[in-house]
Design a protein around this motif. Structure first.
Motif, PDB file in Angstrom:
ATOM      1  N   HIS A   3     -30.846  -1.795 -38.902  1.00 11.83           N
ATOM      2  CA  HIS A   3     -31.838  -0.749 -38.688  1.00 11.83           C
ATOM      3  C   HIS A   3     -32.501  -0.513 -40.042  1.00 11.83           C
ATOM      4  N   PRO A   4     -33.721  -0.014 -40.090  1.00 13.96           N
ATOM      5  CA  PRO A   4     -34.328   0.249 -41.402  1.00 13.96           C
ATOM      6  C   PRO A   4     -33.469   1.109 -42.321  1.00 13.96           C
ATOM      7  N   SER A   5     -32.552   1.896 -41.763  1.00  9.08           N
ATOM      8  CA  SER A   5     -31.733   2.774 -42.594  1.00  9.08           C
ATOM      9  C   SER A   5     -30.376   2.193 -42.960  1.00  9.08           C
ATOM     10  N   GLY A   6     -30.007   1.024 -42.435  1.00 12.73           N
ATOM     11  CA  GLY A   6     -28.721   0.453 -42.792  1.00 12.73           C
ATOM     12  C   GLY A   6     -28.278  -0.630 -41.837  1.00 12.73           C
ATOM     13  N   ALA A   7     -27.043  -1.113 -42.062  1.00 11.79           N
ATOM     14  CA  ALA A   7     -26.489  -2.189 -41.246  1.00 11.79           C
ATOM     15  C   ALA A   7     -25.021  -1.923 -40.967  1.00 11.79           C
ATOM     16  N   MET A   8     -24.588  -2.294 -39.767  1.00  9.65           N
ATOM     17  CA  MET A   8     -23.178  -2.199 -39.424  1.00  9.65           C
ATOM     18  C   MET A   8     -22.765  -3.455 -38.677  1.00  9.65           C
ATOM     19  N   LEU A   9     -21.487  -3.788 -38.818  1.00 11.33           N
ATOM     20  CA  LEU A   9     -20.907  -4.886 -38.062  1.00 11.33           C
ATOM     21  C   LEU A   9     -19.820  -4.322 -37.168  1.00 11.33           C
ATOM     22  N   ILE A  10     -19.916  -4.611 -35.869  1.00  8.15           N
ATOM     23  CA  ILE A  10     -18.868  -4.241 -34.921  1.00  8.15           C
ATOM     24  C   ILE A  10     -18.099  -5.521 -34.608  1.00  8.15           C
ATOM     25  N   HIS A  11     -16.830  -5.553 -35.033  1.00  9.52           N
ATOM     26  CA  HIS A  11     -15.995  -6.759 -34.915  1.00  9.52           C
ATOM     27  C   HIS A  11     -14.774  -6.401 -34.078  1.00  9.52           C
ATOM     28  N   PRO A  12     -14.844  -6.564 -32.747  1.00  7.26           N
ATOM     29  CA  PRO A  12     -13.806  -6.007 -31.871  1.00  7.26           C
ATOM     30  C   PRO A  12     -12.459  -6.716 -31.898  1.00  7.26           C
ATOM     31  N   SER A  13     -12.428  -8.034 -32.100  1.00 10.85           N
ATOM     32  CA  SER A  13     -11.178  -8.787 -31.987  1.00 10.85           C
ATOM     33  C   SER A  13     -10.606  -9.110 -33.356  1.00 10.85           C
ATOM     34  N   ALA A  14      -9.310  -8.850 -33.520  1.00 11.78           N
ATOM     35  CA  ALA A  14      -8.659  -9.026 -34.820  1.00 11.78           C
ATOM     36  C   ALA A  14      -8.350 -10.495 -35.077  1.00 11.78           C
ATOM     37  N   ASN A  15      -9.407 -11.245 -35.262  1.00  7.12           N
ATOM     38  CA  ASN A  15      -9.312 -12.653 -35.619  1.00  7.12           C
ATOM     39  C   ASN A  15     -10.666 -13.031 -36.196  1.00  7.12           C
TER      40      ASN A  15
ATOM     41  N   ASP B  55     -23.199  -1.661 -44.374  1.00  9.09           N
ATOM     42  CA  ASP B  55     -22.804  -0.331 -44.824  1.00  9.09           C
ATOM     43  C   ASP B  55     -21.480   0.085 -44.198  1.00  9.09           C
ATOM     44  N   VAL B  56     -21.332  -0.185 -42.905  1.00  8.68           N
ATOM     45  CA  VAL B  56     -20.151   0.229 -42.155  1.00  8.68           C
ATOM     46  C   VAL B  56     -19.618  -0.958 -41.375  1.00  8.68           C
ATOM     47  N   LEU B  57     -18.300  -1.130 -41.412  1.00  9.00           N
ATOM     48  CA  LEU B  57     -17.632  -2.174 -40.643  1.00  9.00           C
ATOM     49  C   LEU B  57     -16.699  -1.522 -39.636  1.00  9.00           C
ATOM     50  N   TYR B  58     -16.987  -1.714 -38.343  1.00 14.31           N
ATOM     51  CA  TYR B  58     -16.070  -1.316 -37.291  1.00 14.31           C
ATOM     52  C   TYR B  58     -15.127  -2.494 -37.053  1.00 14.31           C
ATOM     53  N   LEU B  59     -13.883  -2.338 -37.494  1.00 17.19           N
ATOM     54  CA  LEU B  59     -12.946  -3.453 -37.621  1.00 17.19           C
ATOM     55  C   LEU B  59     -11.876  -3.409 -36.530  1.00 17.19           C
ATOM     56  N   GLY B  60     -11.850  -4.414 -35.659  1.00 15.16           N
ATOM     57  CA  GLY B  60     -10.813  -4.504 -34.652  1.00 15.16           C
ATOM     58  C   GLY B  60      -9.455  -4.742 -35.280  1.00 15.16           C
ATOM     59  N   VAL B  61      -8.474  -3.939 -34.891  1.00 14.78           N
ATOM     60  CA  VAL B  61      -7.131  -4.066 -35.463  1.00 14.78           C
ATOM     61  C   VAL B  61      -6.062  -4.194 -34.379  1.00 14.78           C
ATOM     62  N   GLY B  62      -6.454  -4.389 -33.114  1.00 19.35           N
ATOM     63  CA  GLY B  62      -5.471  -4.532 -32.053  1.00 19.35           C
ATOM     64  C   GLY B  62      -4.546  -5.710 -32.297  1.00 19.35           C
TER      65      GLY B  62
END
Length: 297
Positions: free
Chosen positions: A182-194, A206-213
């Protein structure tokens, strides 16, 4: 109850042009909006009990879906991206699109889940690794990956899929992470812990949504490699763990970890604490229905 590892402060490499907000719903379900466009990742709200998943058949619970969306104040949607086609990612997605509007994005297996629920072809788009999808001021890039170790239901869904059905019938159909810019930033959504080694090299967020299951059940080497190839590669300002909660419990109750027989959550949190201290990258757990502004300093 939220569990914090490090201070819950958010930073951005750019001043926010609009207050992008992210609402977490447990598992890997996340709503991201800039007040104009809305994107949902997965959107799993039904959360059937462990007994029903193990011994019965599962289907979307429209009451739980509409209740959760109403509580979060989500009244319309532009796009819903599904990470893979296991029931805890894909099962509710077609019902959410029918309720809120928008378009379903996913693998061919996910689209077959949509077809079985009555979604029209023009309301769905098949995704592939590296594609770019524009949603208002957002750009969403699916990045192909691999499921976390211990994938119990591999394979593909080859024809329109009509619930109710065994949870085991929801085959993964291929796994994706999502780079949302987005013009205001970047995020990665990574659902699977691999991870595919070096997959995220050169991608800064800017933000990492990190899968840890199930991460706590893996070897120390696996855990360290996972951190290196995902967190160190993307250099986030903050890490928000996802897919750690007991998704057999309804969202009207406080999020809690999976039972010890199903995951080693204490090992996971200790690993995250250690890596956060070593790297200086804050790690913060987000509560269900909690809204954050990930790109606001």
């Amino acid at each position: 109850m939220a569990l914090d590892v490090g201070p819950p402060h958010y930073h951005s490499r750019m001043a926010a042009a609009a207050p992008v907000e992210a609402t977490f719903f447990g598992t890997s379900s996340l709503h991201v909006s800039d007040g104009i466009s809305g994107i949902l990742i997965d959107g799993f709200f039904s959360r059937p009990s462990l007994l029903r998943v193990a011994l019965g058949r599962v289907a979307p619970d429209r009451g739980r879906i509409t209740s959760a969306l109403s509580r979060a104040g989500v009244t319309r949607l532009d796009a819903l991206f599904v990470a893979h086609s296991h029931y805890d990612h894909a099962m509710d997605a077609p019902e959410v699109v029918k309720h809120l509007g928008g378009r379903l994005f996913g693998s061919e297996s996910t689209l077959n889940v949509g077809r079985g629920s009555g979604l029209a072809e023009q309301a769905m788009t098949r995704i592939a690794d590296g594609d770019a999808h524009t949603v208002g001021a957002f750009t969403v890039r699916p990045l192909g990956g691999v499921h976390s170790p211990g994938n119990r239901f591999p394979g593909v869904i080859e024809e329109p899929f009509v619930p109710p059905a065994r949870a085991s019938s929801y085959r993964d159909g291929g796994c994706f992470s999502f780079l949302v810019t987005h013009p205001s930033g970047a995020m990665l959504i990574h659902p699977s812990a691999n991870v595919v080694p070096n997959q995220f090299d050169g991608i800064d967020v800017d933000v990492l949504y990190l899968g840890v299951g199930a991460l706590g059940a893996q070897s120390h080497r696996f855990q360290d490699d996972y951190w290196r190839h995902v967190v160190e590669a993307t250099r986030p300002r903050i890490v928000v763990p996802i897919h750690w909660d007991n998704f057999f419990v309804a969202l009207d109750r406080t999020l809690r970890p999976l039972p010890a027989l199903l995951d080693k959550f204490a090992t996971t949190t200790e690993f995250l604490r250690r890596k956060s201290a070593e790297s200086g990258i804050p790690v913060r757990f987000q509560d269900a229905f909690e809204v954050i502004r990930p790109f606001v300093r």
